[in-house]
Design a protein around this motif. Structure first.
Motif, PDB file in Angstrom:
ATOM      1  N   UNK A  54       0.811  -1.207   0.000  1.00 33.44           N
ATOM      2  CA  UNK A  54       0.000   0.000   0.000  1.00 33.44           C
ATOM      3  C   UNK A  54       0.852   1.268   0.000  1.00 33.44           C
ATOM      4  N   UNK A  55       0.333   2.309  -0.669  1.00 37.60           N
ATOM      5  CA  UNK A  55       1.008   3.596  -0.760  1.00 37.60           C
ATOM      6  C   UNK A  55       0.011   4.719  -0.518  1.00 37.60           C
ATOM      7  N   UNK A  62      -8.290  -0.133  -0.445  1.00 37.61           N
ATOM      8  CA  UNK A  62      -8.425   1.065  -1.271  1.00 37.61           C
ATOM      9  C   UNK A  62      -9.551   1.976  -0.792  1.00 37.61           C
ATOM     10  N   UNK A  63     -10.378   1.496   0.092  1.00 38.99           N
ATOM     11  CA  UNK A  63     -11.417   2.319   0.695  1.00 38.99           C
ATOM     12  C   UNK A  63     -10.908   3.144   1.864  1.00 38.99           C
ATOM     13  N   UNK A  64      -9.704   2.870   2.312  1.00 38.54           N
ATOM     14  CA  UNK A  64      -9.117   3.629   3.424  1.00 38.54           C
ATOM     15  C   UNK A  64      -8.561   4.949   2.887  1.00 38.54           C
ATOM     16  N   UNK A  74      -2.302   0.533  -4.640  1.00 41.34           N
ATOM     17  CA  UNK A  74      -1.729  -0.719  -4.144  1.00 41.34           C
ATOM     18  C   UNK A  74      -0.947  -1.385  -5.266  1.00 41.34           C
ATOM     19  N   UNK A  75       0.235  -1.874  -4.949  1.00 43.13           N
ATOM     20  CA  UNK A  75       0.972  -2.742  -5.862  1.00 43.13           C
ATOM     21  C   UNK A  75       0.754  -4.164  -5.369  1.00 43.13           C
ATOM     22  N   UNK A  76       0.159  -4.991  -6.198  1.00 47.11           N
ATOM     23  CA  UNK A  76      -0.044  -6.394  -5.864  1.00 47.11           C
ATOM     24  C   UNK A  76       1.185  -7.145  -6.362  1.00 47.11           C
ATOM     25  N   UNK A  77       1.899  -7.775  -5.418  1.00 46.50           N
ATOM     26  CA  UNK A  77       3.146  -8.447  -5.737  1.00 46.50           C
ATOM     27  C   UNK A  77       3.096  -9.907  -5.308  1.00 46.50           C
ATOM     28  N   UNK A  78       3.756 -10.747  -6.065  1.00 45.75           N
ATOM     29  CA  UNK A  78       3.916 -12.150  -5.701  1.00 45.75           C
ATOM     30  C   UNK A  78       4.862 -12.247  -4.518  1.00 45.75           C
ATOM     31  N   UNK A  79       4.474 -12.982  -3.487  1.00 48.10           N
ATOM     32  CA  UNK A  79       5.360 -13.182  -2.347  1.00 48.10           C
ATOM     33  C   UNK A  79       6.505 -14.106  -2.738  1.00 48.10           C
TER      34      UNK A  79
END
Length: 157
Positions: A102-103, A131-133, A139-144
């Motif tokens: 999150x950014x 994203x409602x906050x 948000x960057x969705x990244x593979x763990x």
């Protein structure tokens, strides 16, 4: 109605790399036949065996940032239709162990909202809630497991 927009790599950005023959970091654009497992960041689908793909270095950042992360991603070697259902979480992407990085509006990492999800979790609901906050701008969705970027997400406009 979705509360977020999924953002794959911009087709125009990829077109510029293809025309130049290299990615943003000077690595040669080298198409090769897909094995059929590659997660494509241009259309957010898995590759089809034999289709031409390229492995490039990519960052979603458009301006310098101390948070800038760049890494390897797979894309179609030629322009594809892209990801057309931007109001829906991709069925074929970001479904393994993921980090929702999150950014805030200034582009700083919002550490207190970073969330990890795994198969069986409610990816869509979690992303919508983050994203409602008001403190979370994107948000960057990244593979763990691989560490690479799957896609970016913003609140719906």
């Amino acid at each position: 109605m979705s509360t977020y927009e999924i953002v794959p790599i911009a087709p125009e950005k990829l077109d510029a790399m293809r025309a130049k023959g290299e990615d943003e970091f000077g690595n040669p654009w080298k198409p090769y036949p897909a094995g059929g497992w590659e997660p494509l960041r241009c259309c957010l689908n898995e590759s089809v065996p034999g289709e031409a793909v390229a492995l490039i270095c990519y960052t979603p950042w458009t301006e310098p940032s101390p948070w800038m992360e760049a890494g390897p991603v797979f894309v179609h070697a030629e322009r594809c239709a892209g990801y057309l259902t931007r109001d829906r979480y991709p069925e074929n992407m970001g479904r393994g162990k993921c980090m929702f990085n999150t950014f805030d509006a200034d582009g700083n990492r919002a550490y207190e909202h970073i969330t990890f999800v795994s198969p069986g979790d409610a990816y869509e609901d979690t992303l919508a809630e983050l994203l409602g906050r008001p403190e979370v701008a994107f948000v960057h969705v990244r593979s763990v497991e691989a560490g690479c970027l799957a896609f970016e997400a913003h609140p719906a406009r």
